[in-house]
Design a protein around this motif. Structure first.
Motif, PDB file in Angstrom:
ATOM      1  N   ARG A 177      -4.413   0.877  -9.156  1.00 21.05           N
ATOM      2  CA  ARG A 177      -3.906   2.263  -9.177  1.00 21.05           C
ATOM      3  C   ARG A 177      -4.789   3.215  -8.376  1.00 21.05           C
ATOM      4  O   ARG A 177      -4.297   4.146  -7.752  1.00 21.05           O
ATOM      5  CB  ARG A 177      -3.787   2.763 -10.610  1.00 21.05           C
ATOM      6  CG  ARG A 177      -2.676   2.079 -11.354  1.00 21.05           C
ATOM      7  CD  ARG A 177      -2.229   2.921 -12.529  1.00 21.05           C
ATOM      8  NE  ARG A 177      -1.209   2.246 -13.298  1.00 21.05           N
ATOM      9  CZ  ARG A 177       0.072   2.204 -12.958  1.00 21.05           C
ATOM     10  NH1 ARG A 177       0.468   2.766 -11.854  1.00 21.05           N
ATOM     11  NH2 ARG A 177       0.940   1.573 -13.717  1.00 21.05           N
TER      12      ARG A 177
ATOM     13  N   TRP B   8       6.268   2.560   1.582  1.00 21.10           N
ATOM     14  CA  TRP B   8       5.345   1.469   1.279  1.00 21.10           C
ATOM     15  C   TRP B   8       4.979   0.739   2.565  1.00 21.10           C
ATOM     16  O   TRP B   8       5.803   0.593   3.467  1.00 21.10           O
ATOM     17  CB  TRP B   8       5.996   0.463   0.336  1.00 21.10           C
ATOM     18  CG  TRP B   8       6.242   0.966  -1.051  1.00 21.10           C
ATOM     19  CD1 TRP B   8       6.027   2.220  -1.543  1.00 21.10           C
ATOM     20  CD2 TRP B   8       6.783   0.216  -2.134  1.00 21.10           C
ATOM     21  NE1 TRP B   8       6.388   2.288  -2.862  1.00 21.10           N
ATOM     22  CE2 TRP B   8       6.860   1.075  -3.257  1.00 21.10           C
ATOM     23  CE3 TRP B   8       7.206  -1.095  -2.264  1.00 21.10           C
ATOM     24  CZ2 TRP B   8       7.337   0.654  -4.487  1.00 21.10           C
ATOM     25  CZ3 TRP B   8       7.684  -1.509  -3.497  1.00 21.10           C
ATOM     26  CH2 TRP B   8       7.749  -0.646  -4.597  1.00 21.10           C
TER      27      TRP B   8
ATOM     28  N   LEU C 250       6.079  11.415  -0.681  1.00 23.01           N
ATOM     29  CA  LEU C 250       5.502  10.080  -0.782  1.00 23.01           C
ATOM     30  C   LEU C 250       5.722   9.324   0.513  1.00 23.01           C
ATOM     31  O   LEU C 250       6.791   9.401   1.117  1.00 23.01           O
ATOM     32  CB  LEU C 250       6.143   9.306  -1.942  1.00 23.01           C
ATOM     33  CG  LEU C 250       5.966   9.918  -3.332  1.00 23.01           C
ATOM     34  CD1 LEU C 250       6.681   9.060  -4.368  1.00 23.01           C
ATOM     35  CD2 LEU C 250       4.499  10.040  -3.675  1.00 23.01           C
TER      36      LEU C 250
ATOM     37  N   GLU D 242       0.840  -1.199   0.000  1.00 24.75           N
ATOM     38  CA  GLU D 242       0.000   0.000   0.000  1.00 24.75           C
ATOM     39  C   GLU D 242       0.874   1.246   0.000  1.00 24.75           C
ATOM     40  O   GLU D 242       2.061   1.187   0.285  1.00 24.75           O
ATOM     41  CB  GLU D 242      -0.908  -0.009   1.234  1.00 24.75           C
ATOM     42  CG  GLU D 242      -1.857  -1.200   1.254  1.00 24.75           C
ATOM     43  CD  GLU D 242      -2.654  -1.268   2.528  1.00 24.75           C
ATOM     44  OE1 GLU D 242      -3.850  -0.933   2.481  1.00 24.75           O
ATOM     45  OE2 GLU D 242      -2.065  -1.636   3.568  1.00 24.75           O
ATOM     46  N   ASP D 243       0.252   2.374  -0.286  1.00 19.82           N
ATOM     47  CA  ASP D 243       0.927   3.679  -0.345  1.00 19.82           C
ATOM     48  C   ASP D 243       1.982   3.728  -1.441  1.00 19.82           C
ATOM     49  O   ASP D 243       3.054   4.317  -1.274  1.00 19.82           O
ATOM     50  CB  ASP D 243       1.556   4.049   1.018  1.00 19.82           C
ATOM     51  CG  ASP D 243       0.516   4.212   2.102  1.00 19.82           C
ATOM     52  OD1 ASP D 243      -0.597   4.661   1.794  1.00 19.82           O
ATOM     53  OD2 ASP D 243       0.818   3.881   3.266  1.00 19.82           O
ATOM     54  N   LEU D 244       1.681   3.097  -2.576  1.00 22.81           N
ATOM     55  CA  LEU D 244       2.595   3.138  -3.710  1.00 22.81           C
ATOM     56  C   LEU D 244       2.526   4.511  -4.366  1.00 22.81           C
ATOM     57  O   LEU D 244       1.502   5.189  -4.319  1.00 22.81           O
ATOM     58  CB  LEU D 244       2.223   2.061  -4.736  1.00 22.81           C
ATOM     59  CG  LEU D 244       2.218   0.618  -4.224  1.00 22.81           C
ATOM     60  CD1 LEU D 244       1.750  -0.315  -5.333  1.00 22.81           C
ATOM     61  CD2 LEU D 244       3.587   0.215  -3.723  1.00 22.81           C
TER      62      LEU D 244
ATOM     63  N   LYS E 170      -3.782   2.871  -4.973  1.00 28.04           N
ATOM     64  CA  LYS E 170      -2.325   2.943  -4.835  1.00 28.04           C
ATOM     65  C   LYS E 170      -1.792   1.708  -4.109  1.00 28.04           C
ATOM     66  O   LYS E 170      -1.029   1.781  -3.150  1.00 28.04           O
ATOM     67  CB  LYS E 170      -1.899   4.216  -4.102  1.00 28.04           C
ATOM     68  CG  LYS E 170      -2.212   5.475  -4.856  1.00 28.04           C
ATOM     69  CD  LYS E 170      -1.693   6.681  -4.116  1.00 28.04           C
ATOM     70  CE  LYS E 170      -2.040   7.938  -4.894  1.00 28.04           C
ATOM     71  NZ  LYS E 170      -1.627   9.135  -4.171  1.00 28.04           N
TER      72      LYS E 170
ATOM     73  N   SER F 240       8.282  13.163  -7.997  1.00 32.64           N
ATOM     74  CA  SER F 240       7.007  13.609  -7.443  1.00 32.64           C
ATOM     75  C   SER F 240       7.128  14.988  -6.803  1.00 32.64           C
ATOM     76  O   SER F 240       8.132  15.314  -6.184  1.00 32.64           O
ATOM     77  CB  SER F 240       6.520  12.598  -6.400  1.00 32.64           C
ATOM     78  OG  SER F 240       5.321  13.050  -5.830  1.00 32.64           O
TER      79      SER F 240
ATOM     80  N   THR G 162       4.311   4.156  -9.834  1.00 32.89           N
ATOM     81  CA  THR G 162       4.757   2.790  -9.583  1.00 32.89           C
ATOM     82  C   THR G 162       3.996   1.852 -10.508  1.00 32.89           C
ATOM     83  O   THR G 162       2.786   1.976 -10.676  1.00 32.89           O
ATOM     84  CB  THR G 162       4.501   2.391  -8.118  1.00 32.89           C
ATOM     85  OG1 THR G 162       5.172   3.330  -7.275  1.00 32.89           O
ATOM     86  CG2 THR G 162       5.017   1.006  -7.818  1.00 32.89           C
TER      87      THR G 162
ATOM     88  N   PRO H 205       2.442   7.352  -7.451  1.00 34.63           N
ATOM     89  CA  PRO H 205       1.547   7.422  -8.610  1.00 34.63           C
ATOM     90  C   PRO H 205       2.128   6.808  -9.882  1.00 34.63           C
ATOM     91  O   PRO H 205       1.388   6.407 -10.767  1.00 34.63           O
ATOM     92  CB  PRO H 205       1.296   8.922  -8.790  1.00 34.63           C
ATOM     93  CG  PRO H 205       2.399   9.599  -8.056  1.00 34.63           C
ATOM     94  CD  PRO H 205       2.841   8.669  -6.972  1.00 34.63           C
TER      95      PRO H 205
END
Length: 112
Positions: free
Chosen positions: A62, A103, A100, A28-30, A65, A96, A34, A32
């Motif tokens: 996506r 992960w 971010l 999770e928390d990938l 995320k 970015s 990735t 944008p």
């Protein structure tokens, strides 16, 4: 006679056992940008070898995320999870404008 007979019960039990194995890694928390290739490469890198047969499959969501990696067994899933939990994608951070998050990796079953 309706419904599955006794011959199908071992197959159903085998399927249920396979479905309850925690051989999936949820990421999770990938970032944008990735993609599946980068996730797969990081998983192989985490295993410390190019064990192509270790990864059975996977997919990305996506919108959430998130990514899902199906590993050959629970032990491999645990190893990948330990290595990728808290991973910071330096390349994605450079590209970015936003900060971010690292992960988050957890082992899950197919049903989860």
């Amino acid at each position: 006679v309706f419904g599955p007979g006794p011959a199908s019960r071992p197959i159903q039990a085998e399927r249920a056992a396979a479905m309850s194995k925690k051989n999936w890694v949820l990421l999770e928390d990938l970032g944008p940008k990735t993609n599946w290739s980068s996730i797969r490469a990081k998983a192989l890198q985490a295993l410390g070898k190019t064990a192509e047969e270790s990864i059975v499959g996977g997919r990305m969501d996506r919108r959430k995320k998130a990514g899902f990696i199906e590993m050959r067994d629970e032990e491999l899933a645990k190893r990948v999870c330990q290595e990728l939990d808290g991973y910071r994608d330096k390349d994605a951070e450079k590209e970015s404008r936003d900060n971010l998050k690292p992960w988050r990796a957890t082992t899950v079953t197919l049903e989860d």
